[in-house]
Write a protein that holds these residues in place. Structure first.
Motif, PDB file in Angstrom:
ATOM      1  N   GLN A 117      -6.012  10.647   8.349  1.00  0.00           N
ATOM      2  CA  GLN A 117      -6.517   9.111   6.969  1.00  0.00           C
ATOM      3  C   GLN A 117      -6.679  10.076   6.181  1.00  0.00           C
ATOM      4  O   GLN A 117      -7.973  10.689   6.249  1.00  0.00           O
ATOM      5  CB  GLN A 117      -7.419   8.660   7.993  1.00  0.00           C
ATOM      6  CG  GLN A 117      -7.856   7.309   7.171  1.00  0.00           C
ATOM      7  CD  GLN A 117      -6.344   6.021   8.214  1.00  0.00           C
ATOM      8  OE1 GLN A 117      -5.925   6.292   8.467  1.00  0.00           O
ATOM      9  NE2 GLN A 117      -5.715   5.416   6.676  1.00  0.00           N
ATOM     10  N   ASN A 123      -9.102   7.383   3.687  1.00  0.00           N
ATOM     11  CA  ASN A 123      -9.622   6.217   2.966  1.00  0.00           C
ATOM     12  C   ASN A 123      -7.846   4.985   3.336  1.00  0.00           C
ATOM     13  O   ASN A 123      -7.041   5.116   4.119  1.00  0.00           O
ATOM     14  CB  ASN A 123      -9.832   5.766   1.211  1.00  0.00           C
ATOM     15  CG  ASN A 123     -10.429   4.568   0.968  1.00  0.00           C
ATOM     16  OD1 ASN A 123     -10.804   4.222   2.075  1.00  0.00           O
ATOM     17  ND2 ASN A 123     -10.572   4.702  -0.049  1.00  0.00           N
ATOM     18  N   GLN A 124      -7.183   4.271   1.791  1.00  0.00           N
ATOM     19  CA  GLN A 124      -6.391   4.292   2.399  1.00  0.00           C
ATOM     20  C   GLN A 124      -4.892   4.222   2.842  1.00  0.00           C
ATOM     21  O   GLN A 124      -4.105   3.556   3.094  1.00  0.00           O
ATOM     22  CB  GLN A 124      -5.836   2.049   1.152  1.00  0.00           C
ATOM     23  CG  GLN A 124      -7.273   1.459   1.408  1.00  0.00           C
ATOM     24  CD  GLN A 124      -7.670   0.912   2.299  1.00  0.00           C
ATOM     25  OE1 GLN A 124      -6.500   0.054   2.830  1.00  0.00           O
ATOM     26  NE2 GLN A 124      -8.776   0.928   2.761  1.00  0.00           N
ATOM     27  N   THR A 125      -4.888   5.872   2.568  1.00  0.00           N
ATOM     28  CA  THR A 125      -3.670   6.386   2.757  1.00  0.00           C
ATOM     29  C   THR A 125      -3.808   7.439   3.167  1.00  0.00           C
ATOM     30  O   THR A 125      -4.648   7.467   3.983  1.00  0.00           O
ATOM     31  CB  THR A 125      -3.375   7.104   0.784  1.00  0.00           C
ATOM     32  OG1 THR A 125      -3.388   6.206   0.316  1.00  0.00           O
ATOM     33  CG2 THR A 125      -2.306   7.712   0.764  1.00  0.00           C
ATOM     34  N   ASN A 138       0.877  -0.892  -0.038  1.00  0.00           N
ATOM     35  CA  ASN A 138      -0.292   0.016   0.470  1.00  0.00           C
ATOM     36  C   ASN A 138       1.110   1.402   0.217  1.00  0.00           C
ATOM     37  O   ASN A 138       2.214   1.168   0.145  1.00  0.00           O
ATOM     38  CB  ASN A 138      -1.009  -0.250   0.862  1.00  0.00           C
ATOM     39  CG  ASN A 138      -1.943   1.009   1.398  1.00  0.00           C
ATOM     40  OD1 ASN A 138      -2.523   1.559   0.441  1.00  0.00           O
ATOM     41  ND2 ASN A 138      -2.100   1.421   2.460  1.00  0.00           N
TER      42      ASN A 138
END
Ligand SMILES: CC[C@H](C(=O)O)C(=O)SCCNC(=O)CCNC(=O)[C@H](O)C(C)(C)COP(=O)(O)OP(=O)(O)OC[C@H]1O[C@@H](n2cnc3c(N)ncnc32)[C@H](O)[C@@H]1OP(=O)(O)O
Ligand SMILES: [Co+2]
Length: 138
Positions: free
Chosen positions: A47, A49-51, A4
């Motif tokens: 934050q 989302n995923q990043t 990621n």
């Protein structure tokens, strides 16, 4: 394995001012602030989302962030990737010709072990490897 884009590190002169700016931009509040004394930085995390966005301010004049700001001003400082086995990735990348800036994983912010690659060996990008520290390994 790289799993990621863990965070984008942004060098800033004043954390409070940049927190306000990124809160406005992202329409959200930072979820944590954490000092990493070994790096001479105070961090603030958003934050997305995923990043994450990691804002970095220098806490002392010899910090890498202070040097960066002097030479290049505010802006994107590094790209951090989540890896599942930092030691294996460090070995692989060293053998592949990348220059590691630390030979042993070191403690980073947000419960991570980290290693940096010299930008001169990564197309001018300061790359950070991050592995989440699991409870059992503490
Ligand atoms: C770990 C806590 C936290 C986390 O996520 O958990 C962090 O992310 S802390 C982030 C701050 N810590 C670091 O950046 C540690 C690794 N950095 C270093 O060791 C240095 O900053 C280094 C070696 C990348 C640069 O050191 P310095 O600025 O003293 O060297 P030079 O000025 O000679 O630079 C050499 C060469 O690299 C170019 N450079 C410097 N910084 C960057 C950068 N951030 N991105 C891309 N390129 C960079 C610089 O311009 C020089 O190139 P040249 O063509 O010779 O001008
Ligand atoms: Co970072």
């Amino acid at each position: 394995m790289f799993t990621n884009v863990e965070h984008i590190g942004i060098a800033v002169r004043d954390l409070a001012t940049s927190n306000d700016l990124f809160s406005l931009l992202l329409n959200s509040q930072p979820y944590k602030a954490e000092e990493v004394a070994s790096e001479g930085v105070m961090t603030s995390f958003f934050q997305v989302n995923q990043t994450k966005i990691e804002l970095l301010a220098a806490t002392r004049p010899d910090s890498p962030i202070a040097t960066y700001l002097e030479k290049r001003g505010e802006g994107i400082h590094h790209l951090a990737f989540e890896v599942d086995d930092i030691r294996a990735e460090m070995e692989r990348l060293k053998a592949a010709g990348f220059t590691l800036l630390n030979d042993v994983p070191k403690r980073g912010a947000d419960n991570k072990l980290v290693c940096f690659l010299h930008p001169k060996t990564a197309n001018g990008v300061l790359v950070e490897l991050c592995q989440t520290i699991k409870q059992e390994t503490l």
